[in-house]
Design a protein around this motif. Structure first.
Motif: not given
Length: 761
Positions: A339-359
């Motif tokens: 369950a900790g890995l699934i919770a961490w993936e939700q937060i990590l994916k959000t930060e990754w999408d922000l960086l990807r939008e900035k290029g």
């Protein structure tokens, strides 16, 4: 006789009702004469019949099979061994039929198909009903069950849609932030999290210091957690899984799971009943773990990770993701069962999408290593079906007692082999199950050697009761005394007080959450178990229960759940940014940052350790200050209109930055002495003394120090007296605060009138 019924017919109806519905009875099932005979034979029914009493939830799947597409047919083909197998084929459609059917119409929504599947299950009623009256009663119960199931499915679908809408709204807010870069970064971040309208009503520091998000209730991820578990549980009857979960987690309500029911908090205060590192699990126990352990474990971990991300900032994650030579962040789930890995993936994916939008990064998925501790093979096989690219370990690696693979070893090379380290370790329910302090010390040493020395974060979570809090407080106390360098000029512990077996070189580091001080915990002044502890530090998180989890709890209608937990998060290798002494930070926080030009460090603000007390004209906040004290701060309406508004809307666990008008020290009920398990100390008893006297030739013996005969109060009387004392103390305290506030208001009015008079003259 009613309706021309004979006595034999009435008695037959009554006996069949007793056989079918046991000690319950459907509404208006029997006539007056039949009910009179029922009461005379069996007594009044206990309650009205529910669908569970006649086995409808268990056999509701006896309906017809779901029909396939119109163009699909099935044939039986004989095998070489002599058996048969089904072969499915499709009939080619005409061109007119293809034009009539659109691609969207061929694929119904998942929500509609799920609701239709519930509505089609009525074969059980036709199979068991013995007469029209029973058939009608069972049909009504079946309709009630369908309505409850349909509402449950609709609630889950609505929660998933709300989550998608929230993500879309967050994306729109990010685009708006790029269009208007002149907005303040703090207020923009608060608007992004809480919504534009709410950000205008609250102070930015109030929004930034909140422990819960908006909305307070979180939804479990459907595709990553709920749907895979539901598919795995479809292979087993849910009634068997419920029985196995109750056997593994302490009975009805699952009191020894990560979530403790309200009525079972003062019972046995042990650890979880079925930990993921257990070496042997049966097939049904593995299913019970998925259904009863993972949902509350996910809710508690995601709540703590969200708070850690707020306090450390997004740079803690984004800097590691932007390094091209780095393979991302590595995380170890030790105790949450995935369950900790699934919770961490939700937060990590959000930060990754922000960086990807900035290029700044490319790729759809963030890099990183994920590891989970699972001792059972059966549990590992189940988790592998939805935890992808994950390493499974049967136990914690032990680097503390392993030698260096270099030099004289035959398999060693010229250079020492690099040891694995993790940027994040989630240690859930690992310490409470260890009964002795030196066992907990060994587990902590092992986890610390696995943690990255340059900014790694260790999160410790336990159950929310006195023993769970003491396990977390023991970890915190040990880290501050033996692992970390003192903060803010605090004196170091004397060397002779350290255990030489665990002595190590101390290094930089600090507590991220929930504590804002690095001194002795005000609720854990004496190490060890405490008898009669009433006040302890813990927090809660509300979440939406999946359907299978509500059935594990025995309640199929309520889909709102709460999980309570004690936790601490520590960062290794990074000292606290603001080295302000605790007493100075408390003074500044009490004065308030509402109109201050200096932005406060959120890790130097007091945290609410209890729900706020809202009274007429003022709000009382019980906070743990950076000085390491539990105090009661009062925010009246006369202090500040905005601070009073934010205080009334504050929640348990929030950081408070707007100050207060008055404060008093709050006594903490930490218990009396060490809990010895209820055994009396033999050395504390007074010796028996017998006085022998002779009166008129007769001997008499009287025992000195004998106990006086008295009648002790019962448990309910003691509880009533305690509640009465608490209420009286609170009333006295509130009256004193109100008198002080009234005196201040009168003084202000007097000064205003004096100024008016002086202006007139």
């Amino acid at each position: 006789m009613s309706n021309g019924q004979s006595l034999e017919e009435i008695e037959k109806v009554v006996r069949e009702a007793k056989q079918r519905f046991r000690d319950t009875l459907p509404k208006d099932y029997l006539s007056e004469e039949e009910y009179a005979l029922y009461e005379r034979l069996y007594g009044p029914p206990l309650r009205e019949t529910a669908p569970e009493d006649v086995g409808i939830p268990t056999h509701a799947d006896m309906g017809g099979q779901t029909s396939g597409p119109d163009d699909e047919r099935t044939l039986l083909r004989q095998l070489e061994e002599g058996g048969f197998e089904e072969v499915t084929y499709r009939i080619p459609r005409e061109q007119g039929d293809e034009a009539e059917r659109s691609p969207d119409s061929e694929k119904p929504l998942a929500s509609d198909s799920a609701i239709e599947a519930v509505e089609e299950s009525s074969g059980y009623v036709d199979a068991v009903a013995r007469n029209p009256r029973e058939h009608e009663a069972l049909q009504r119960l079946m309709q009630d069950f369908k309505a409850a199931q349909k509402k449950q499915l609709e609630d889950e679908i609505a929660a998933a849609r709300e989550e998608a809408e929230a993500e879309q709204e967050a994306y729109e807010m990010e685009e708006e932030e790029e269009l208007f870069p002149e907005l303040d970064q703090t207020s923009a971040g608060a608007e992004k999290e809480m919504g534009l309208g709410e950000a205008r009503r609250f102070h930015p520091y109030t929004l930034e210091g909140r422990f819960h998000g908006s909305p307070v209730e979180i939804s479990l991820p459907q595709s990553a957690l709920v749907t895979p578990i539901r598919d795995l549980l479809d292979r087993t009857h849910l009634g068997h899984v419920k029985n196995a979960a109750e056997a593994a987690f302490g009975g009805q309500g699952l009191p020894t799971s990560p979530s403790t029911p309200e009525g079972r908090k003062n019972g046995q205060m042990g650890g979880v009943g079925l930990p993921p590192d257990q070496r042997h699990m049966t097939e049904i126990e593995a299913d019970a773990f998925l259904a009863g352990y993972l949902p509350p474990a996910y809710a508690s971990v995601v709540s703590v990770l969200r708070e850690v991300r707020k306090r450390l900032g997004s740079d803690w994650i984004q800097q590691r993701l932007k390094k091209s030579e780095n393979a991302g962040l590595s995380v170890l789930d030790a105790g949450a069962g995935g369950a900790g890995l699934i919770a961490w993936e939700q937060i990590l994916k959000t930060e990754w999408d922000l960086l990807r939008e900035k290029g700044e990064v490319t790729g759809s998925q963030p890099p990183g290593r994920k590891t989970v501790i699972t001792g059972s093979d059966r549990l590992r096989h189940r988790l592998k079906s939805f935890l992808h690219n994950t390493t499974f370990l049967p136990r914690l690696p032990d680097y503390e007692h392993s030698g260096e693979m270099q030099g004289e070893h035959l398999d060693a090379g010229d250079k020492p082999q690099p040891r694995k380290s993790y940027d994040l370790i989630i240690a859930s329910h690992l310490f409470l199950k260890e009964k002795q302090d030196h066992y907990r010390q060994a587990v902590l040493n092992n986890l610390w050697t696995l943690l990255n020395k340059d900014g790694g974060v260790l999160i410790v979570i336990e159950k929310a009761h006195p023993r769970g809090f003491e396990a977390v407080a023991h970890v915190r106390d040990t880290l501050l005394k033996q692992f970390l360098l003192p903060q803010n000029g605090e004196s170091s512990i004397p060397t002779e007080d350290l255990n030489p077996a665990f002595h190590r070189e101390r290094e930089p580091g600090h507590i991220v959450a929930p504590c804002t001080n690095h001194g002795t915990c005000p609720m854990y002044k004496e190490a060890g178990k405490s008898k009669g502890r009433k006040d302890y530090c813990y927090f809660n998180q509300r979440f939406t229960r999946p359907t299978f989890y509500t059935k594990m709890l025995g309640n199929s209608t309520n889909n709102q759940g709460d999980v309570e937990f004690s936790y601490v998060a520590i960062q290794r290798g990074r000292a606290k940014a603001d080295q302000l002494p605790g007493w100075k930070a408390t003074e500044r926080a009490f004065a308030g940052y509402e109109n201050s030009q200096d932005r406060p460090d959120m890790q130097t603000l007091p945290r609410m350790v209890l729900p706020p007390l809202k009274r007429k004209g003022h709000v009382t906040l019980d906070v743990c200050t950076p000085e390491g004290k539990i105090e009661r701060w009062t925010v009246p309406k006369s202090f500040s209109k905005l601070a009073y508004h934010d205080a009334r809307k504050s929640h348990w666990g929030d950081l408070w930055a707007l100050g207060a008008k008055t404060k008093v020290s709050r006594s903490v009920r930490v218990g009396s002495g060490v809990d010895d398990g209820g055994k009396r100390s033999e050395g504390g008893k007074k010796p028996r003394k017998v006085e022998i006297t002779m009166d008129g030739g007769r001997l008499s013996a009287n025992e000195k120090n004998a106990r006086k005969e008295r009648r002790s109060k019962g448990k309910r009387d003691r509880q009533t007296d305690l509640i009465k004392e608490i209420l009286e103390a609170e009333d006295l305290e509130e009256a004193e605060i109100e008198r002080e506030m009234d005196a201040e208001v009168e003084e202000e009015v007097r000064l205003e009138e004096q100024e008016k008079r002086s202006k007139r003259h």
